[in-house]
Design an enzyme around this catalytic site. Structure first.
Site, PDB file in Angstrom:
ATOM      1  CB  ILE A   1       0.270  -6.731  14.574  1.00 54.09           C
ATOM      2  CG1 ILE A   1       0.952  -7.575  13.434  1.00 54.09           C
ATOM      3  CG2 ILE A   1       1.563  -6.479  15.774  1.00 54.09           C
ATOM      4  CD1 ILE A   1       1.660  -7.029  12.200  1.00 54.09           C
TER       5      ILE A   1
ATOM      6  CG  ASN B   1       0.204  -0.257   2.322  1.00 54.13           C
ATOM      7  OD1 ASN B   1       0.022   0.758   2.504  1.00 54.13           O
ATOM      8  ND2 ASN B   1      -0.458  -1.490   3.497  1.00 54.13           N
TER       9      ASN B   1
END
Ligand code: CTP
Length: 417
Positions: free
Chosen positions: A317, A217
């Site tokens: 995460i 991205n």
């Protein structure tokens, strides 16, 4: 900064001559150097010129009766505020990683109780060799700060990473490390975050499709790096786990470079315990399930069959670290990137991921990859909408809020409810 003293170990490489200029630059900044020149280093610079510039005795031998009576080699390694190895050769790094103590330089490194900074400079192939990279990881794991070398044309005619970084960058780093070890910020301000460990993720992740292609991205890493700099300035020990970006690593920050989301999670878990976790990275939600071991080919100029993407979900995460039983950081902060319904979605995301604070990030405009940011801070006290400001200002303000959390015990912590 005045009256700091470093022990400068000059290794044997063509960049050794630059250490002479470094000694002068540091002297101008009020940092004195006591120097050790290795046998290899003495092929490039003479102890006499080092002594003339440092204004101090230069040490070369491990077993030297005169030196031992004046200052034992153990004392030598501890009398300084910081040990700097510049240039750090592949050989010096290998010996330090293995804990060898066959000469004065390696003995000083093994015997010291002071922070150590290594500034590698070597041929690109030596730098890239798996053995050097292994030693680098070991040294960083042992708490040694290692500056990444610059990339460019080398004295040996090759091109790549391995050049000694600019001297100003080295001197800045030395000043930052000295300031931290003295308990004052790099600009001499009191450190609200001294003694705290902050773990930050930043940048994009790259999820390989084949050895040359990946999904990723537009994240520039700017916001995460600015936060790392602000918190290091506030005195925190900062570990920055970053995907591939072209930002400069802030002085005093430990960088752990990673590529994939799974690498990023492993690096974060390895960096724990931490007092604060700030998840700024734009982690790819999915990865190609089966990355091709070889480059996917068009056959005879035409695709055999247009490949379809089979994706698997990546680990979250932020949610993983926020959900830890043991070693959950005291303050867990997420960034919610949204293009619409920003605050409502971020409030929901904060609950779902069980983080203490959520920074809602409007990425509908030019925020991703840009200089400015438009954020709202969501805590259990409610939603605060901040005006549009630079990512550096967002970082400074958030760092201030984090410092307040620790100094004034201000809550906003879901785990504490
Ligand atoms: N995050 C993470 N691991 C992931 C995905 C996101 O740690 N696999 C973290 C980001 O670093 C950020 C927060 O979760 O702090 C929110 O990221 P965002 O991309 O806004 O949310 P997603 O969970 O990806 O949800 P969605 O894409 O549906 O908006």
């Amino acid at each position: 900064m005045t009256h700091s003293r470093i022990l400068l170990i000059i290794g044997g490489g063509i960049a050794a001559y630059k250490s002479l200029e470094l000694i002068r630059d540091l002297a101008r900044r009020g940092v004195a150097c006591r120097c050790v020149v290795t046998a290899g280093g003495r092929e490039f610079v003479t102890p006499l010129s080092v002594a003339a510039l440092s204004g101090d005795k230069v040490y070369t031998e491990l077993f030297d009766l005169t030196d031992e009576t004046e200052m034992g080699h153990i004392e030598l390694s501890r009398s300084a505020d910081l040990i700097v190895v510049c240039p750090a050769t592949a050989d010096l790094m290998a010996r330090a990683a293995a804990g060898l103590a066959g000469d004065l330089a390696s003995t000083a490194l093994l015997a010291t109780d002071k922070p150590v900074l290594m500034v590698p400079a070597m041929n690109v192939r030596m730098w890239r060799h798996p053995a050097t990279q292994r030693n680098l990881a070991t040294l960083r794991g042992d708490g040694v700060r290692v500056l990444d070398p610059d990339t460019g044309a080398m004295a040996c005619g090759e091109f790549g990473p391995g050049r000694l970084p600019e001297l100003t960058r080295i001197a800045d780093e030395i000043e930052a490390m000295l300031a931290h070890s003295e308990g004052a910020g790099p600009r001499g301000v009191p450190e609200a975050m001294a003694g705290r460990h902050v773990l930050i993720t930043a940048g994009p992740t790259r999820e390989p499709l084949d050895p040359v292609r990946f999904l990723s991205n537009h994240s520039s890493g700017r916001q995460g790096y600015a936060l790392a700099a602000a918190l290091a300035d506030a005195g925190a020990r900062v570990t920055l786990v970053s995907g591939p970006v072209s930002q400069t690593v802030p002085a005093g920050v430990d960088l752990v470079p990673v590529e994939t989301a799974r690498d990023m999670l492993a690096a974060c878990e390895a960096a724990l315990p931490a007092d604060v976790f700030i998840s700024v990275a734009a982690v790819a939600d999915w990865r190609p399930s089966q990355p091709a071991p070889r480059k996917l080919k068009l056959k005879g100029g035409q695709a055999a069959a247009t490949p379809t993407l089979d994706l698997s979900e990546n680990p979250d995460i932020l949610a993983t670290l926020a959900g830890l039983r043991a070693h959950r950081p005291d303050l867990v902060i997420g960034f919610a990137a949204e293009t619409h319904n920003v605050e409502a979605l971020a409030i929901e995301k904060r609950q779902r991921k069980k983080c203490d604070w959520m920074v809602a990030n409007d990425v509908s405009g030019d925020v991703m990859g840009g200089q400015d940011n438009q954020v709202s801070l969501i805590t259990d006290a409610g939603v605060e909408t901040w005006s549009r400001m630079s990512k550096t200002d967002v970082a400074a303000r958030l760092a201030g809020r984090i410092a307040d959390h620790f100094t004034r015990g201000r809550s906003g912590n879901l785990a504490a409810e």
